[in-house]
Design an enzyme around this catalytic site. Structure first.
Site, PDB file in Angstrom:
ATOM      1  CB  THR A 132      32.146 -26.879 -66.204  1.00 32.57           C
ATOM      2  OG1 THR A 132      32.603 -27.957 -66.874  1.00 32.57           O
ATOM      3  CG2 THR A 132      33.160 -25.718 -66.577  1.00 32.57           C
ATOM      4  CG  HIS A 133      27.364 -28.152 -66.850  1.00 32.91           C
ATOM      5  ND1 HIS A 133      26.740 -29.075 -67.524  1.00 32.91           N
ATOM      6  CD2 HIS A 133      27.947 -27.487 -68.049  1.00 32.91           C
ATOM      7  CE1 HIS A 133      26.915 -29.335 -68.718  1.00 32.91           C
ATOM      8  NE2 HIS A 133      27.774 -28.361 -69.290  1.00 32.91           N
ATOM      9  CG  ASP A 134      25.275 -31.589 -64.878  1.00 32.39           C
ATOM     10  OD1 ASP A 134      24.425 -31.669 -63.828  1.00 32.39           O
ATOM     11  OD2 ASP A 134      24.864 -30.920 -65.914  1.00 32.39           O
TER      12      ASP A 134
END
Length: 207
Positions: A132-134
C-alpha cells in the site's frame, strides 16, 4: 537484447513462465544434471556464469533473498551490469501510476501496489500480495504469497516475509530479517532475526 534468460531452474522460474512472461529463450543453472533438459518447455542452456558471454536480458529466478543476492553479485563480478536485467510484472498485477518497480524485480499474479510505493531491484513479490501507499521494499526483499503491508512500511534489503504475514503501517522490517507465515507484525523487526506468531515476537536468528 535478444530475448530473456531465466537464472535458476526453480519453482520461481516455473511461476514466472506460468504467469505469462514472453521472450524467454533459455534457462541458466549450475546443476550439471539439468543441462540439456527443459523446464516447462524452456531449455536449460548452460551454467549461471555463461550469462556474461551472452547478450540476452536476464531475470534471476532464485527464491531466497540471500541466495538471489549472491547470484547477482557473482554475475556482477563476471562483468554483468545492472542494465542487463529485465523486470517482470504479471498482466494480472496492478501497479499504481505513482509507484515504481526496479530492475530485476518479479511481481506475480494478482499483486496490488497502490500509491507512491517503491520496489527496488531484484525483489520477488509472490501472488496475491498487497503493497500500500508509501511502502518501500529495498533490494532483494522477498514477499511470499498473500503478504499484506500497511502504509509507509519499509522492508529492508534481503528481508523475507512468509505467506500471509501482515505488517502494521509505519513499521520497518530490518535487513535480512525473516517474518514467519501468518505472522502479525505490530512492532519494528530488527535486522537479522526471525519473528513469528500473533502478535509476532522474536524466535531466533535468521538462517
Amino acid at each position: 537484447m535478444d530475448g530473456i534468460l531465466l537464472i535458476g531452474a526453480s519453482g520461481l522460474a516455473r511461476e514466472v513462465l506460468s504467469a505469462g512472461i514472453t521472450g524467454v529463450v533459455g534457462i541458466l543453472d549450475d546443476d550439471a544434471d539439468l543441462q540439456g533438459t527443459d523446464i516447462a518447455g524452456v531449455p536449460v542452456v548452460g551454467a549461471v556464469l555463461a550469462a556474461a558471454a551472452r547478450t540476452e536480458a536476464l531475470l534471476v529466478c532464485v527464491g531466497r533473498s540471500h541466495a538471489r543476492r549472491s547470484v547477482v553479485r557473482r554475475l556482477h563480478d563476471s562483468g554483468v551490469g545492472e542494465d542487463r536485467y529485465a523486470t517482470f510484472v504479471s498482466r494480472s498485477a496492478r501497479i499504481g501510476s505513482s509507484s515504481s518497480v526496479g530492475s530485476g524485480t518479479i511481481v506475480l499474479d494478482n499483486v496490488v501496489v497502490t500509491a507512491d510505493a517503491v520496489l527496488g531491484r531484484h525483489i520477488v513479490v509472490m501472488p496475491n500480495c498487497t503493497i500500500t501507499h508509501d511502502d518501500v521494499l529495498e533490494d532483494f526483499a522477498t514477499l511470499a504469497a498473500g503478504v499484506c503491508l500497511g502504509g509507509s512500511v519499509r522492508v529492508a534489503e534481503a528481508a523475507y516475509l512468509g505467506m500471509n504475514a501482515s505488517v502494521r503501517q509505519g513499521l520497518r522490517v530490518g535487513a535480512a530479517a525473516t517474518v514467519g507465515m501468518g505472522a502479525v507484525v505490530l512492532d519494528d523487526v530488527p535486522a537479522g532475526v526471525t519473528w513469528a506468531g500473533v502478535p509476532a515476537r522474536e524466535i531466533g536468528q535468521s538462517a
